[in-house]
Design a protein around this motif. Structure first.
Motif, PDB file in Angstrom:
ATOM      1  N   THR A   1      -4.074   6.959   7.426  1.00 16.63           N
ATOM      2  CA  THR A   1      -5.375   6.429   7.027  1.00 16.63           C
ATOM      3  C   THR A   1      -5.356   4.911   6.950  1.00 16.63           C
ATOM      4  O   THR A   1      -4.311   4.293   6.743  1.00 16.63           O
ATOM      5  CB  THR A   1      -5.794   6.966   5.638  1.00 16.63           C
ATOM      6  N   THR A   2      -6.525   4.332   7.112  1.00 13.44           N
ATOM      7  CA  THR A   2      -6.767   2.917   6.862  1.00 13.44           C
ATOM      8  C   THR A   2      -8.024   2.819   6.009  1.00 13.44           C
ATOM      9  O   THR A   2      -9.088   3.252   6.434  1.00 13.44           O
ATOM     10  CB  THR A   2      -6.959   2.136   8.179  1.00 13.44           C
TER      11      THR A   2
ATOM     12  N   GLU B   1     -10.750   0.770   4.837  1.00 12.13           N
ATOM     13  CA  GLU B   1     -11.402  -0.502   5.150  1.00 12.13           C
ATOM     14  C   GLU B   1     -12.027  -1.151   3.914  1.00 12.13           C
ATOM     15  O   GLU B   1     -12.304  -2.353   3.910  1.00 12.13           O
ATOM     16  CB  GLU B   1     -12.479  -0.279   6.216  1.00 12.13           C
TER      17      GLU B   1
ATOM     18  N   ARG C   1      -5.276  -4.888   4.963  1.00 13.91           N
ATOM     19  CA  ARG C   1      -5.836  -3.571   4.653  1.00 13.91           C
ATOM     20  C   ARG C   1      -4.676  -2.585   4.561  1.00 13.91           C
ATOM     21  O   ARG C   1      -3.852  -2.535   5.476  1.00 13.91           O
ATOM     22  CB  ARG C   1      -6.822  -3.122   5.730  1.00 13.91           C
TER      23      ARG C   1
ATOM     24  N   ASN D   1      -2.894   0.048   5.484  1.00 11.15           N
ATOM     25  CA  ASN D   1      -2.662   1.139   6.424  1.00 11.15           C
ATOM     26  C   ASN D   1      -1.532   2.017   5.907  1.00 11.15           C
ATOM     27  O   ASN D   1      -0.516   1.511   5.426  1.00 11.15           O
ATOM     28  CB  ASN D   1      -2.266   0.589   7.801  1.00 11.15           C
TER      29      ASN D   1
ATOM     30  N   ARG E   1       0.393   4.883   7.738  1.00  7.92           N
ATOM     31  CA  ARG E   1       0.471   5.627   8.993  1.00  7.92           C
ATOM     32  C   ARG E   1       1.919   5.827   9.440  1.00  7.92           C
ATOM     33  O   ARG E   1       2.788   4.996   9.169  1.00  7.92           O
ATOM     34  CB  ARG E   1      -0.304   4.903  10.101  1.00  7.92           C
TER      35      ARG E   1
END
Length: 530
Positions: A183-184, A186, A271, A273, A275
């Motif tokens: 996920t990121t 935002e 941001r 991240n 992942r």
């Protein structure tokens, strides 16, 4: 070999993970190039914490002195609630011990870490080729062809193996079409600013928490007048750009108008991240560092995990290029991907705790230091392999202090330093079988050490303070095989020769593979034993 001009390894990306890998490969005698799309070395503080295990890696690679010179121990936190500042010990300060020579996380801005690694690479006769961007990557059974664009136009680089160390937006990963799962958020953004500052004490890592996850932190960067500022932005907030607007943002949150920023050296919006690459490579191309996994900044894990990716992959590439079974390269993903998955969970938990003002999220301990990471249960360290009273196969090999035949003290890590394997025979029975251990004539060498038994050529050591015996949990004759990356490759407490020889075959060139490899690979280095 399809193309006689092929180099051994091309590395795309010259951050800590790619640079550490390049150093390891070059010292193995391999023909290596390292390219980076940026016009020059990274100039921000971004990943500023080097963990104890990574300090050990840097020592082996020959870059530790510059890193120690460019950094310092972390200061205590200063938690601010209005005009009151409360000191908080985020990192427990520990004294060095015989088995853990670097027990404390080291504070150093990333640009200095990068430059220390680049300087070491330069000492070995290689330079980073900046301003060269990867545009295309193709491969067949024998080689990889990379197209890079630089100031002189397009160049085709033919290489036996390629490694993507080119960050979270990795062009290599995208060329390989490998999924980057996670996920990121935002809406969760942090403005990071390196700035020259006055009006703020440099003996604290200052934090001004606020409700709803609002946070400003300011960490002093050693040997400078700079702080790294972390300003957590609200979901709809536009990041301030000019120095005046940034100062106003800091003043409005901290209520401390004595703080002044005089010059901004670097800034970025981060941001979180979270992942992980579905695979760590495909065919003859591999991923290391942020190209394979990205983390929140909590716990200082990303840079360290990435650098140790390269450290794991380097010796395996060297062995396969010298004729070892290519299946050895499959152990890279099998060993490193689970480590990254656990680290992602740790850093994500810490990041979430900071947003909730959970004091425990600001504590740092052994989980972050990466000394207890293990490959136990993996393909090179099956769960039914040998152990001692304190260690399993696949665990980090601790340091120890031994006496040589001349009476001089030496650290075991000094004996490990270099691209070789190390065998330690503890006791006379293990020493006799170590002399008989067959070692290939190509690939990484074997350094043979005996402890508590006579041997020639300066290879005999004693353990008068029992530092080896204690750290390794030795209760009788034991033969230990240490991998080039400082992890235990085999433990034999009986049947020394047969069981060790079987472990050796999985990690070294054998006669059958050497014959096959002579037509397609170079054989860098010599396996002659010391």
């Amino acid at each position: 070999m399809n193309n006689p001009q092929a180099i051994d390894v091309l590395i795309i990306g010259a951050g800590p993970s790619g640079s550490a890998l390049a150093i390891d490969l070059v010292r193995r005698g391999l023909d290596v190039r390292i390219v980076d799309m940026s016009p020059h070395a990274f100039d921000g503080s971004r990943a500023k914490g080097i963990q104890p295990r990574s300090l050990e890696v840097l020592e082996d690679l020959g870059a530790l002195d510059d890193v120690l010179t460019g950094g310092d121990i972390y200061p205590k936190l200063g938690l601010h609630a209005g005009p009151i500042g409360v000191p908080w010990k985020m990192f427990p300060h520990k004294e060095a011990t015989p088995d853990v020579p670097y027990p404390n996380t080291w504070l150093i801005p990333q640009f200095r870490t990068d430059r220390a690694l680049h300087a070491r690479l330069g000492e070995l006769g290689r330079e980073v080729e900046f301003g060269k961007e990867l545009t295309e990557l193709t491969q067949d059974e024998d080689t990889v062809v990379a197209k890079v664009v630089g100031a002189d136009g397009v160049e085709e680089i033919v290489t036996r193996y390629a490694v993507g160390a080119d960050g979270g937006s990795s062009a290599v990963r995208k060329q390989l079409d490998i999924g980057f799962v996670g996920t990121t958020d935002e809406s969760d953004r942090v403005l990071i600013v390196d700035a020259s500052v006055s009006g703020l004490a440099r003996n604290r890592w200052h934090m001004w928490p606020g409700l709803g996850g609002k946070l400003i932190g300011a960490c002093p960067l050693p040997d400078s007048d700079m702080f790294q500022w972390m300003i957590r932005l609200t979901p709809d907030e536009k990041p301030p750009q000019e120095i005046g607007a940034i100062i106003d943002r800091i003043h409005s949150h901290t209520r401390n108008r004595h703080i002044q920023l005089h010059e901004i050296h670097w800034k970025s919006v981060f941001r979180p991240n979270i992942r992980l690459a579905q695979h760590y490579g495909r065919g003859r191309v591999f991923l290391v560092g942020d190209a394979a996994h990205v983390h929140t900044p909590a716990g200082a894990q990303g840079l360290n995990t990435g650098m140790q990716d390269g450290y794991n992959l380097g010796w395996k590439l060297g062995q396969v290029l010298a004729g070892a079974d290519p299946a050895l390269l499959s152990t890279y993903e099998a060993e490193r991907q689970p480590i990254a998955a656990r680290v992602l969970g740790l850093s994500t938990e810490k990041w979430g705790g900071i947003a909730k003002l959970d004091p425990s999220s600001m504590k740092r301990g052994k989980d972050e230091q990466q000394l207890s990471l293990t490959y136990y249960g993996g393909p090179l360290a099956p769960a039914d392999s040998g152990d001692t009273s304190t260690l399993h196969v696949g665990d980090r090999a601790p340091d120890a202090r031994l006496l040589g035949a001349d009476g001089g003290e030496t650290r075991l890590f000094n004996l490990f330093q270099g691209p070789h394997f190390t065998a330690i025979a503890y006791g006379p029975g293990a020493a006799r079988d170590l002399e008989l251990l067959d070692w290939p004539t190509t690939g990484a060498e074997l350094k043979r050490l005996t402890v508590g038994s006579a041997a020639g050529d300066g290879r005999a050591f004693s353990d008068p303070k029992n530092t080896l015996q204690s750290a390794y949990g030795l209760t009788g004759d034991t033969l230990l095989l240490i991998r080039p990356d400082g992890y235990i490759g085999h433990i034999a407490t009986r049947d020394f020769l047969t069981s060790t020889q079987a472990a050796v075959r999985a990690m070294t060139p054998q006669a059958r593979s050497r014959t096959m490899s002579q037509s397609s690979h170079t054989s860098p280095g010599s396996g002659a034993t010391e």
